[in-house]
Scaffold this motif. Sequence first.
Motif, PDB file in Angstrom:
ATOM      1  N   SER A 271       0.848  -1.120  -0.019  1.00  0.00           N
ATOM      2  CA  SER A 271       0.201   0.050   0.038  1.00  0.00           C
ATOM      3  C   SER A 271       0.835   1.180  -0.083  1.00  0.00           C
ATOM      4  CB  SER A 271      -0.869   0.050   1.076  1.00  0.00           C
ATOM      5  OG  SER A 271      -0.205   0.076   2.520  1.00  0.00           O
ATOM      6  N   ARG A 272       2.100   1.241   0.761  1.00  0.00           N
ATOM      7  CA  ARG A 272       2.892   2.372   0.853  1.00  0.00           C
ATOM      8  C   ARG A 272       3.428   2.463  -0.730  1.00  0.00           C
ATOM      9  NH1 ARG A 272       5.513   2.069   6.710  1.00  0.00           N
ATOM     10  NH2 ARG A 272       3.673   2.095   7.812  1.00  0.00           N
ATOM     11  N   LYS A 273       4.004   1.477  -1.052  1.00  0.00           N
ATOM     12  CA  LYS A 273       4.578   1.534  -2.502  1.00  0.00           C
ATOM     13  C   LYS A 273       3.640   2.069  -3.366  1.00  0.00           C
ATOM     14  CE  LYS A 273       6.146  -1.390  -6.451  1.00  0.00           C
ATOM     15  NZ  LYS A 273       6.966  -0.155  -6.756  1.00  0.00           N
ATOM     16  N   ALA A 274       2.247   1.822  -3.525  1.00  0.00           N
ATOM     17  CA  ALA A 274       1.350   2.221  -4.408  1.00  0.00           C
ATOM     18  C   ALA A 274       1.225   3.684  -3.869  1.00  0.00           C
ATOM     19  CB  ALA A 274       0.173   1.431  -4.125  1.00  0.00           C
ATOM     20  N   ARG A 275       1.266   4.216  -2.801  1.00  0.00           N
ATOM     21  CA  ARG A 275       1.089   5.431  -2.605  1.00  0.00           C
ATOM     22  C   ARG A 275       2.346   6.192  -3.159  1.00  0.00           C
ATOM     23  NH1 ARG A 275      -2.404   9.532  -1.579  1.00  0.00           N
ATOM     24  NH2 ARG A 275      -1.367  11.124  -0.389  1.00  0.00           N
ATOM     25  N   ALA A 276       3.565   5.518  -3.039  1.00  0.00           N
ATOM     26  CA  ALA A 276       4.798   6.387  -3.466  1.00  0.00           C
ATOM     27  C   ALA A 276       4.900   6.386  -4.849  1.00  0.00           C
ATOM     28  CB  ALA A 276       6.092   5.790  -2.834  1.00  0.00           C
ATOM     29  N   ASP A 277       4.421   5.347  -5.716  1.00  0.00           N
ATOM     30  CA  ASP A 277       4.268   5.190  -6.956  1.00  0.00           C
ATOM     31  C   ASP A 277       3.492   6.512  -7.701  1.00  0.00           C
ATOM     32  OD1 ASP A 277       6.043   3.067  -6.956  1.00  0.00           O
ATOM     33  OD2 ASP A 277       4.563   1.700  -7.162  1.00  0.00           O
ATOM     34  N   VAL A 278       2.667   7.047  -6.919  1.00  0.00           N
ATOM     35  CA  VAL A 278       1.702   7.924  -7.538  1.00  0.00           C
ATOM     36  C   VAL A 278       1.953   9.136  -7.024  1.00  0.00           C
ATOM     37  CG1 VAL A 278      -0.026   6.343  -8.008  1.00  0.00           C
ATOM     38  CG2 VAL A 278      -0.211   7.374  -6.026  1.00  0.00           C
ATOM     39  N   ARG A 279       2.967   9.414  -6.003  1.00  0.00           N
ATOM     40  CA  ARG A 279       3.362  10.665  -5.591  1.00  0.00           C
ATOM     41  C   ARG A 279       4.128  11.694  -6.242  1.00  0.00           C
ATOM     42  NH1 ARG A 279       4.508  10.026   0.637  1.00  0.00           N
ATOM     43  NH2 ARG A 279       2.129   9.960   0.597  1.00  0.00           N
ATOM     44  N   ARG A 280       3.920  12.730  -6.282  1.00  0.00           N
ATOM     45  CA  ARG A 280       4.373  13.798  -7.038  1.00  0.00           C
ATOM     46  C   ARG A 280       5.817  14.073  -6.302  1.00  0.00           C
ATOM     47  NH1 ARG A 280      -0.824  17.384  -8.233  1.00  0.00           N
ATOM     48  NH2 ARG A 280      -1.891  15.978 -10.096  1.00  0.00           N
ATOM     49  N   ARG A 281       6.674  14.456  -7.313  1.00  0.00           N
ATOM     50  CA  ARG A 281       7.883  14.911  -6.652  1.00  0.00           C
ATOM     51  C   ARG A 281       8.732  15.983  -7.134  1.00  0.00           C
ATOM     52  NH1 ARG A 281       7.916   9.131  -7.955  1.00  0.00           N
ATOM     53  NH2 ARG A 281       8.342   7.825  -6.049  1.00  0.00           N
ATOM     54  N   VAL A 282       9.804  16.545  -6.435  1.00  0.00           N
ATOM     55  CA  VAL A 282      10.492  17.737  -7.207  1.00  0.00           C
ATOM     56  C   VAL A 282      12.098  17.016  -6.793  1.00  0.00           C
ATOM     57  CG1 VAL A 282      11.505  19.893  -6.657  1.00  0.00           C
ATOM     58  CG2 VAL A 282       8.810  19.555  -6.435  1.00  0.00           C
ATOM     59  N   LYS A 283      12.773  16.925  -7.882  1.00  0.00           N
ATOM     60  CA  LYS A 283      14.056  16.334  -7.927  1.00  0.00           C
ATOM     61  C   LYS A 283      13.987  15.097  -6.828  1.00  0.00           C
ATOM     62  CE  LYS A 283      16.481  20.647  -8.662  1.00  0.00           C
ATOM     63  NZ  LYS A 283      17.574  21.478  -8.285  1.00  0.00           N
ATOM     64  N   GLY A 284      13.277  14.387  -7.245  1.00  0.00           N
ATOM     65  CA  GLY A 284      12.904  12.882  -6.601  1.00  0.00           C
ATOM     66  C   GLY A 284      12.386  13.063  -5.114  1.00  0.00           C
ATOM     67  N   ARG A 285      12.162  14.228  -4.677  1.00  0.00           N
ATOM     68  CA  ARG A 285      11.886  14.204  -3.570  1.00  0.00           C
ATOM     69  C   ARG A 285      10.326  14.389  -3.564  1.00  0.00           C
ATOM     70  NH1 ARG A 285      16.031  18.023  -0.300  1.00  0.00           N
ATOM     71  NH2 ARG A 285      17.861  16.940  -0.668  1.00  0.00           N
TER      72      ARG A 285
END
Length: 416
Positions: free
Chosen positions: A383-397
């Motif tokens: 579930s956390r991975k799924a969340r991270a997979d769709v999370r927006r980033r700035v320079k990877g963060r």
Amino acid sequence: MGYICDFCGEQRSMVYCRSDAACLCLSCDQIVHSANALSKRHSRTLLCERCNSQPALVRRAEERISLCQNCDWTGYGSSTSASTHKRQTINCYSGCPSVSELSSIWPFILDFPSGGGSTCEQELGLMSIAENSTKNTWGLTENTICHNASGIVGVNDRCEIAKSGVWHEASSVPESSSVPNNLDQPTRSPNSSLPKLYCPGTKCPARYEGADLYEDFNMAEMDLNLENYEELFGVTLNNSEELFENGGIDSLFGTKDMPIVDSNCQGAVAAEGSSVGLVNTIQPTCGNAPSTDSMISTKTEPILCFTARQGQSSLSFSGLTGESNAGDYQDCGTSSMLLMGEPSWCPPCPESPLPSANRSDAVKRYMEKKKTRKFEKKVRYVSRKARADVRRRVKGRFVKAGDAYDYDPLSQTRSF
DNA sequence: CACTGAAGATCATCCACATGCGCAA
DNA sequence: GGTTGCGCATGTGGATGATCTTCAG
């Protein structure tokens, strides 16, 4: 290797160190192996008093001589009188025992002219030597040392293992499965009963068998087994790679001419030669219940620990532990070696034509495999991975929801 | 053989926040 | 014993910089 200590060049050599491939007198043995924690883990055994080049595996009480398997066999193997000779198995030891300690286990050691005094008595605390007074079938007391670097002694465990009939004495004279640990059995036929993998001598074909094992050693199979690593110890497979990398090729394929498995109840394939990875001091596990902590703490050393208990055996390799019966292990070469009762080590056999190319090939294949292998990160929480997979980033963060972003996994767009 | 710099490889760190987990009520 | 609520720690991926390793000159 010869009659004289490789270190001082003066005293008569008494001890053979497989890690150093050196013959040492007792004094030098203590000096050399008290140098550091790594050297303390070197497995040593007495030197054959006949050929002075191979590690002794048996002590002939009547002749008062320690012999390697080859000399033992050469001298008595074909003789019908062999059955009357009483033999005492000689096991490996490590740490930094004093002469008195050694003599308590091997009383005959005092007979040696070079049996000098101890130079590192203070180190005894790091070593445990216990006497396994198991009576052998021929009535001699068998002394057993089972030591590991952490001082955790597996003697009792070993006894259980031995009793279980599954474990074959590490460095003792090989015994056929039908007659375990019975050295006093009638003369064996030259064509019979020598375990396939056993090769203390120089003419035994076992090394070829071992070479075949290397030949067939398939890292892919290892991968499969390592799948359980994290489940068991909560450590990702990347650490398993460290196990191999830090443990070194020699750990995996055996240091130089060493076999893969160091069944000296240390369980660990001798990997002391590697540097960085072994900063994490290895705690070889061998016992009924190796703790998870100990296993994790030893992530840098390949651990191949085989225990058997009440008909069940537990094999752990690099943190891999699985409960299964012995038959399961025969699917892979390494485990089969264990079951075959290979001695704790096969000393370098200078006369052996074992092609180093085999090892080189194995190493080469390992390197290539390692090169191409991808140690995928194991996700614990999908579930956390799924969340991270769709999370927006700035320079990877990750960025706060609503903030400007330069990478959106979903749309691959930028907000600016 | 020793040294140096470039190139490549490896590793640790950062970020936000949903989720897991322990604890108390 | 089971449930609920709360707070804290954890883990997730991509980018980046630091560090390490390798290799050619």
